[in-house]
Scaffold this motif. Structure first.
Motif, PDB file in Angstrom:
ATOM      1  N   THR A  85       0.869  -1.179   0.000  1.00 23.68           N
ATOM      2  CA  THR A  85       0.000   0.000   0.000  1.00 23.68           C
ATOM      3  C   THR A  85       0.901   1.222   0.000  1.00 23.68           C
ATOM      4  OG1 THR A  85      -1.736  -1.171   1.212  1.00 23.68           O
ATOM      5  CG2 THR A  85      -1.840   1.241   1.188  1.00 23.68           C
ATOM      6  N   ALA A  86       1.037   1.844  -1.167  1.00 20.60           N
ATOM      7  CA  ALA A  86       1.968   2.957  -1.343  1.00 20.60           C
ATOM      8  C   ALA A  86       1.422   4.237  -0.709  1.00 20.60           C
ATOM      9  CB  ALA A  86       2.238   3.187  -2.816  1.00 20.60           C
ATOM     10  N   ILE A 117       8.530   2.115  -2.470  1.00 21.04           N
ATOM     11  CA  ILE A 117       9.881   1.910  -1.945  1.00 21.04           C
ATOM     12  C   ILE A 117      10.003   2.463  -0.533  1.00 21.04           C
ATOM     13  CG2 ILE A 117      12.299   2.608  -2.243  1.00 21.04           C
ATOM     14  CD1 ILE A 117      11.857   2.455  -5.258  1.00 21.04           C
ATOM     15  N   GLU A 118       9.344   3.578  -0.256  1.00 19.00           N
ATOM     16  CA  GLU A 118       9.422   4.200   1.071  1.00 19.00           C
ATOM     17  C   GLU A 118       8.890   3.264   2.146  1.00 19.00           C
ATOM     18  OE1 GLU A 118       7.406   7.963   0.985  1.00 19.00           O
ATOM     19  OE2 GLU A 118       8.263   8.508  -0.963  1.00 19.00           O
ATOM     20  N   VAL A 119       7.902   2.452   1.795  1.00 20.89           N
ATOM     21  CA  VAL A 119       7.338   1.486   2.739  1.00 20.89           C
ATOM     22  C   VAL A 119       8.259   0.286   2.901  1.00 20.89           C
ATOM     23  CG1 VAL A 119       5.386  -0.043   3.212  1.00 20.89           C
ATOM     24  CG2 VAL A 119       4.996   2.203   2.163  1.00 20.89           C
ATOM     25  N   MET A 120       8.817  -0.179   1.804  1.00 23.26           N
ATOM     26  CA  MET A 120       9.568  -1.426   1.814  1.00 23.26           C
ATOM     27  C   MET A 120      10.974  -1.280   2.392  1.00 23.26           C
ATOM     28  SD  MET A 120       8.442  -2.882  -1.923  1.00 23.26           S
ATOM     29  CE  MET A 120       9.123  -4.497  -1.626  1.00 23.26           C
ATOM     30  N   THR A 175      18.140  -7.961  -1.174  1.00 13.82           N
ATOM     31  CA  THR A 175      16.965  -7.593  -1.962  1.00 13.82           C
ATOM     32  C   THR A 175      17.246  -6.353  -2.794  1.00 13.82           C
ATOM     33  OG1 THR A 175      15.545  -8.463  -0.191  1.00 13.82           O
ATOM     34  CG2 THR A 175      14.499  -7.073  -1.844  1.00 13.82           C
ATOM     35  N   LEU A 176      16.838  -6.408  -4.052  1.00 17.06           N
ATOM     36  CA  LEU A 176      16.911  -5.254  -4.946  1.00 17.06           C
ATOM     37  C   LEU A 176      15.501  -4.737  -5.179  1.00 17.06           C
ATOM     38  CD1 LEU A 176      18.240  -3.345  -7.071  1.00 17.06           C
ATOM     39  CD2 LEU A 176      17.925  -5.199  -8.740  1.00 17.06           C
ATOM     40  N   LEU A 177      15.306  -3.432  -4.974  1.00 16.58           N
ATOM     41  CA  LEU A 177      14.060  -2.766  -5.336  1.00 16.58           C
ATOM     42  C   LEU A 177      14.350  -1.881  -6.543  1.00 16.58           C
ATOM     43  CD1 LEU A 177      12.885  -1.630  -1.772  1.00 16.58           C
ATOM     44  CD2 LEU A 177      12.372  -3.777  -2.957  1.00 16.58           C
ATOM     45  N   PRO A 201      -1.059  -8.892   1.814  1.00 17.92           N
ATOM     46  CA  PRO A 201      -0.140  -7.755   1.902  1.00 17.92           C
ATOM     47  C   PRO A 201       1.277  -8.216   2.215  1.00 17.92           C
ATOM     48  CG  PRO A 201      -1.475  -7.896   3.883  1.00 17.92           C
ATOM     49  CD  PRO A 201      -2.013  -8.931   2.940  1.00 17.92           C
ATOM     50  N   LEU A 202       2.242  -7.525   1.636  1.00 17.61           N
ATOM     51  CA  LEU A 202       3.640  -7.884   1.865  1.00 17.61           C
ATOM     52  C   LEU A 202       4.231  -7.255   3.122  1.00 17.61           C
ATOM     53  CD1 LEU A 202       5.362  -7.801  -1.657  1.00 17.61           C
ATOM     54  CD2 LEU A 202       4.846  -9.795  -0.226  1.00 17.61           C
ATOM     55  N   GLU A 203       3.644  -6.182   3.596  1.00 14.73           N
ATOM     56  CA  GLU A 203       4.264  -5.478   4.730  1.00 14.73           C
ATOM     57  C   GLU A 203       4.605  -6.405   5.901  1.00 14.73           C
ATOM     58  OE1 GLU A 203       1.955  -2.196   2.563  1.00 14.73           O
ATOM     59  OE2 GLU A 203       1.768  -4.358   2.949  1.00 14.73           O
ATOM     60  N   PRO A 204       3.704  -7.327   6.312  1.00 17.85           N
ATOM     61  CA  PRO A 204       4.067  -8.224   7.431  1.00 17.85           C
ATOM     62  C   PRO A 204       5.067  -9.308   7.056  1.00 17.85           C
ATOM     63  CG  PRO A 204       1.666  -8.060   7.136  1.00 17.85           C
ATOM     64  CD  PRO A 204       2.305  -7.524   5.906  1.00 17.85           C
ATOM     65  N   GLU A 205       5.318  -9.490   5.776  1.00 11.60           N
ATOM     66  CA  GLU A 205       6.164 -10.589   5.296  1.00 11.60           C
ATOM     67  C   GLU A 205       7.612 -10.183   5.048  1.00 11.60           C
ATOM     68  OE1 GLU A 205       4.879 -13.567   5.165  1.00 11.60           O
ATOM     69  OE2 GLU A 205       2.810 -12.923   5.509  1.00 11.60           O
TER      70      GLU A 205
END
Length: 308
Positions: free
Chosen positions: A165-166, A266-269, A250-252, A238-242
């Protein structure tokens, strides 16, 4: 000799005529050339009750890179990108179930289910360790795979991945929230140009007849694509908890002008991952490995060199 040359000219002329009037054959010829340039072969394996198609190339005893395409796409998305890696790596680009030449079962297509299908595929090929790279939906699947199977994943590269969720909504999210037609689904032939302009900043050249053929294929697949997109939304993971479960480097990598998934993801991840490498490609859209394959490959190789 003159008869031989004349016969060859007739064959060439017949072949050219066939390609002109058969855009499917022209597209297949283009894909064959790209596969040969990349050093890839088309393979198939049965995994459970699924027929899985994939491209494979490179030394079989080299480290494996598994490439996961996005929604509505297939293994061909990686062809020009993959050619930069088949000398040093075993490269595999899969048609995820529901897409391309692979089986399209009447079943669930949420990312959690697809992760387990990919895991069964890697087990069938006896792959114990691998580098994962995924784009969009494929990035969502790749990140969840790395979280669920941390001991198997050497690195994970996420090219404009879904699942976050950006802070700033993308144009795709805004369009869907207004109840307008999904620009990623081709409901009519004219929607294909809209799709290309939506996911690219600089749209790659396609011969007109090939574009028409791909548009007709998109229309033919619209019902299944709508169903799969519904599964992705209604069975969303959702990926946030994972992300904290991912142990691998990891590359973003994102296109700055991505209209489908906003670069602010990206700011979240970034704070949830272990020292990720971040690359933002200017003047680039949602599919950097197609729009600028050499540049995207350069960034990915630098990441792999640092991850080793």
């Amino acid at each position: 000799m003159k008869k031989l040359i004349f016969g060859l000219l007739l064959l060439l002329a017949a072949g050219a005529t066939t390609l002109y009037y058969s855009p499917g054959a022209l597209l297949a010829s283009m894909q064959l050339v790209e596969r040969q340039l990349a050093g890839l072969s088309h393979e198939q394996i049965t995994v459970g009750d699924l027929s899985i198609h994939y491209y494979q190339g490179g030394p079989v005893d080299a480290p494996t890179i598994l490439m996961l395409h996005g929604f509505g796409a297939n293994k061909d998305n990686w062809l020009r990108f993959a050619r930069h890696f088949t000398e040093r790596y075993r490269v595999i680009a899969i048609d995820l179930p529901g897409f391309g030449d692979s089986s399209k079962p009447a079943a669930s297509y949420d990312v959690g289910t697809q992760v387990e299908r990919v895991a069964a595929f890697t087990q069938a090929l006896n792959i114990e360790r691998l580098h994962l790279i995924g784009n969009s939906m494929g990035g969502h699947i790749g990140a969840l795979y790395a979280a669920r199977y941390p001991d198997q994943v050497l690195s994970v590269a996420l090219f404009a991945n879904a699942g976050i969720t950006a802070p700033q909504k993308s144009q795709l999210i805004e369009i869907l929230e207004r109840g307008e037609a999904n620009p990623l689904v081709v409901n009519a032939p004219e929607d294909f140009d809209r799709l290309l302009n939506f996911v690219f900043v600089d749209v790659p050249y396609l011969p007109a007849k090939v574009k028409q053929y791909m548009a007709s294929e998109g229309v033919a697949n619209r019902a299944l694509n709508q169903e799969i997109f519904g599964h992705l939304v209604n069975r969303y993971i959702p990926l946030e908890p994972e992300l904290a479960k991912i142990q691998a480097p990891t590359l973003l990598l994102w296109g700055e002008q991505d209209r489908a998934l906003h670069v602010s993801s990206i700011e979240v991840m970034r704070p949830l991952l272990r020292e990720p490498m971040v690359v933002v490609m200017k003047d680039c859209g949602h599919l950097p490995m197609i729009e600028r394959p050499a540049e995207a490959a350069m960034h990915y190789q630098a990441f792999l060199d640092n991850a080793d």
